[in-house]
Design an enzyme around this catalytic site. Sequence first.
Site, mmCIF file in Angstrom:
data_model
loop_
_atom_site.group_PDB
_atom_site.id
_atom_site.type_symbol
_atom_site.label_atom_id
_atom_site.label_comp_id
_atom_site.label_asym_id
_atom_site.label_seq_id
_atom_site.Cartn_x
_atom_site.Cartn_y
_atom_site.Cartn_z
ATOM 1 N N PHE A 162 -4.569 16.010 13.519
ATOM 2 C CA PHE A 162 -4.468 16.772 12.265
ATOM 3 C C PHE A 162 -4.970 18.203 12.436
ATOM 4 C CE2 PHE A 162 -4.913 12.325 11.027
ATOM 5 C CZ PHE A 162 -3.803 12.174 10.207
ATOM 6 N N GLY A 185 -5.566 14.753 -10.664
ATOM 7 C CA GLY A 185 -5.792 16.083 -10.115
ATOM 8 C C GLY A 185 -6.529 16.046 -8.789
ATOM 9 N N LEU A 195 -3.535 7.066 -3.484
ATOM 10 C CA LEU A 195 -2.289 7.511 -2.849
ATOM 11 C C LEU A 195 -1.556 6.347 -2.194
ATOM 12 C CD1 LEU A 195 -3.335 10.934 -1.273
ATOM 13 C CD2 LEU A 195 -2.466 10.450 -3.544
ATOM 14 N N ASN A 196 -2.301 5.394 -1.633
ATOM 15 C CA ASN A 196 -1.619 4.235 -1.025
ATOM 16 C C ASN A 196 -0.712 3.552 -2.036
ATOM 17 O OD1 ASN A 196 -3.105 4.564 1.312
ATOM 18 N ND2 ASN A 196 -4.715 3.156 0.639
ATOM 19 N N GLU A 201 2.635 13.462 -2.134
ATOM 20 C CA GLU A 201 2.108 12.168 -1.671
ATOM 21 C C GLU A 201 1.978 12.110 -0.151
ATOM 22 O OE1 GLU A 201 0.813 9.795 -3.128
ATOM 23 O OE2 GLU A 201 1.369 10.041 -5.225
ATOM 24 N N ALA A 222 0.670 4.810 -4.827
ATOM 25 C CA ALA A 222 1.832 5.609 -5.211
ATOM 26 C C ALA A 222 2.823 5.737 -4.059
ATOM 27 C CB ALA A 222 1.377 6.974 -5.689
#
Length: 401
Positions: free
Chosen positions: A400, A141, A256-257, A380, A259
């Site tokens: 960003f 989460g 995250l890297n 992702e 996945a």
Amino acid sequence: MTGHAPLGQHVDPRDVLATDSLLSDEERLLRDTVRQFVGDRILPEVGEWFDAGTFPAEMAKEFGSLGLLGMHLEGYGCAGTSATAYGLACLELEAGDSGARSFVSVQGSLAMFPIWAFGSEEQKQRWLPGMAAGELIGCFGLTESDSGSDPSSMRTTARRDGDDWVLNGSKMWITNGSIADVAVVWARTDPEGPDGGAVRGFVVPTDTAGFAAPEIHRKVSLRASVTSELVLDDVRLPADAVLPGVSGMRGPLSCLNEARFGISFGAVGAARACYEAALEYSLDRHQFDQPIAGFQLTQRKLVEMMVSVQRGTLVALHLGRMKDAGTLATQQVSFGKMDNVRMALEVAREARSVLGANGITTEYPVIRHMNNLESVYTYEGTNEIHTLILGHAITGIPAFQ
Ligand code: TGC
Ligand code: FAD
């Protein structure tokens, strides 16, 4: 010695560049085992799962018995394979359906990985063996309804109360949320407290009072996957529920890297399935007294698809070899996620057109993949976020904000 194969030598239409030769015997064996599992257990049923909007939780144990859950992690019942082997498994699973690969990604890379990398020995012993076996399902989460691409703006809080932690807030779009036994939840600590407002990870048994995970319905993408909201209403956890090994956004972003790496391979699987479906269909389907594969315009589509799939395979394998060598940079993972997913979506759309009207039904796999890939394009890290990560990498200027 010309360096060329004899003239007229056959090339495999499914692997024109013979990328198979880049794999070891062991990798080929694993790839073939997962491919067969997908053929036997996923492909015959996934159309129905997709139509029904469900993913059967029982599949977890089957994934577990094949050693696919947390497969590139060492110890605690995990298979301890190479990263490339994990990638190849993702590729084959996603050739079946992105939902199957999502399940394995979330379990291994997003729920098990943070416990494995940042958890206490007690947390690892308690959760990892059951998760590797598929007896326990995990979820991750991070995203909230108002914090997607910018997860550091999260509003879920973790407050100290004596030794306990108390979590409040909600998470959105959480894969496997409603079927999970354990949720790894990222929450912001009290700015005035000892953690100084840093984001920390919490291991939350989903039967804890105050935790709920209502399922999200009416999706037209990734339907063979459970997606949920997580509601945390005064969820009281013992002091040892926090992941002790990490503080700050580095925690969730490191997961995250892992996945995203798997998705770089997985997307190639979805693209390959679409290309192969289009190739087969175009050789069978006749119009104007000839197979539609005989039209120059169709051949161009098929060749473009084939080249894209082969190129994506090479990118994924290169990333896999770098990860196994310990040299893979996070920006290189973004390259694979960004380029291979957009490639797969383009291939799926082109394949859909080759199938004509048949391309719009789930009798054929193509539109299912195409719709799934819309989610994969977004989760992702969206295509835009990975573009900006790479833009930052090559210019040195973050764009960003
Ligand atoms: P920034 O200020 O750049 O960095 C904050 C801290 O994090 C570190 N860091 C990383 N660490 C490991 N891996 C990475 N890829 C990292 N990127 C940054 C950084 O070094 C720093 O550490 P420290 O110790 O100095 O504090 O970070 P930021 O908050 O500005 O974020 C930048 C940005 C936009 C790239 C990041 O927020 C991002 O990647 N956003 C996208 C969000 C996202 O991908 N969400 C995915 C949710 S999970 C999901 O979608 C599951 S789908 C599951 C399925 O398959 O079904
Ligand atoms: P937003 O961030 O609101 O983005 C909307 C649009 O704006 C996008 O095009 C985006 O690229 C663009 N945008 C945003 N910021 C910028 C910028 N700075 N510059 C340029 N463009 C920008 N999350 C989890 O934590 N766990 C899960 O298990 C999980 N599973 C998911 C499963 C599915 C099926 C889906 C669809 C999502 C899942 N997610 C999960 C959430 C996913 O990670 C987010 O959807 C994703 O990070 C994007 O966030 P958002 O949807 O809020 O879009």
